[in-house]
Scaffold this motif. Structure first.
Motif, PDB file in Angstrom:
ATOM      1  N   TYR A 121      -9.696   5.911  -5.711  1.00 11.50           N
ATOM      2  CA  TYR A 121      -8.255   5.567  -5.335  1.00 11.50           C
ATOM      3  C   TYR A 121      -8.505   4.479  -4.375  1.00 11.50           C
ATOM      4  CZ  TYR A 121      -7.122  10.549  -6.483  1.00 11.50           C
ATOM      5  OH  TYR A 121      -6.658  11.633  -7.257  1.00 11.50           O
ATOM      6  N   SER A 122      -9.534   3.885  -3.884  1.00 15.38           N
ATOM      7  CA  SER A 122      -9.639   2.884  -2.947  1.00 15.38           C
ATOM      8  C   SER A 122      -9.274   1.627  -3.792  1.00 15.38           C
ATOM      9  CB  SER A 122     -10.811   2.658  -2.102  1.00 15.38           C
ATOM     10  OG  SER A 122     -11.976   2.544  -3.185  1.00 15.38           O
ATOM     11  N   SER A 136       0.868  -1.148  -0.081  1.00 11.73           N
ATOM     12  CA  SER A 136       0.038   0.024  -0.049  1.00 11.73           C
ATOM     13  C   SER A 136       0.893   1.180   0.096  1.00 11.73           C
ATOM     14  CB  SER A 136      -1.087   0.003   1.285  1.00 11.73           C
ATOM     15  OG  SER A 136      -0.200   0.084   2.381  1.00 11.73           O
ATOM     16  N   PRO A 176     -13.185   8.341  -4.555  1.00 12.68           N
ATOM     17  CA  PRO A 176     -13.421   7.039  -4.033  1.00 12.68           C
ATOM     18  C   PRO A 176     -12.592   5.875  -4.633  1.00 12.68           C
ATOM     19  CG  PRO A 176     -15.374   8.156  -4.091  1.00 12.68           C
ATOM     20  CD  PRO A 176     -14.429   9.143  -4.437  1.00 12.68           C
TER      21      PRO A 176
END
Length: 134
Positions: free
Chosen positions: A86-87, A64, A84
């Motif tokens: 990007y998640s 991550s 969102p």
């Protein structure tokens, strides 16, 4: 030393970015993730049996790290908001961390040690070019 530096900057950016700057919050997440990776290095070299339990955290933090950095660069360069979508960048980290946890749930400790040893020496992957010599 890198553990303390990344921990200090992670905490410093988190405290100073309270509600003001989203890029500081993202950079703080990056620093905390880097701190977890450095802690994993310490555990691997100084407490190897403990690394078996820490391995899932190490996998998640290392996979991550670059998506967090990419989100930070996007925020700083385009001054956009966190989206969102990007998640979705964290799906590989979540999938591989979950699979590591599930696989290790079905193995006893000696099998986990044998698996880790095979991965480090390159026996399992068939690639001995990058193997760690023990």
């Amino acid at each position: 030393m890198p553990v303390f530096v990344t921990l200090f900057w992670g905490m410093n950016l988190l405290v100073t970015a309270y509600g003001k700057n989203p890029s500081h919050r993202i950079l703080s997440m990056f620093m905390f993730s880097a701190c977890l990776i450095f802690i994993g290095h310490l555990i691997f070299y100084f407490f190897p049996p403990l690394f078996i339990k820490y391995h899932a955290i190490y996998i998640f933090a290392s996979l991550s790290l670059y998506p967090i950095y990419l989100a930070y660069v996007k925020l700083v360069s385009t001054h956009a908001k966190v989206k969102p979508v990007y998640s979705l960048w964290f799906i590989p980290a979540l999938v591989l961390t979950t699979s590591d946890i599930v696989i290790k749930m079905f193995l006893n400790e000696s099998e986990i040690l044998q698996l880790n040893s095979a991965l480090l020496t390159g026996e399992l992957t068939g690639n001995s070019h990058f193997a760690v010599r023990m």
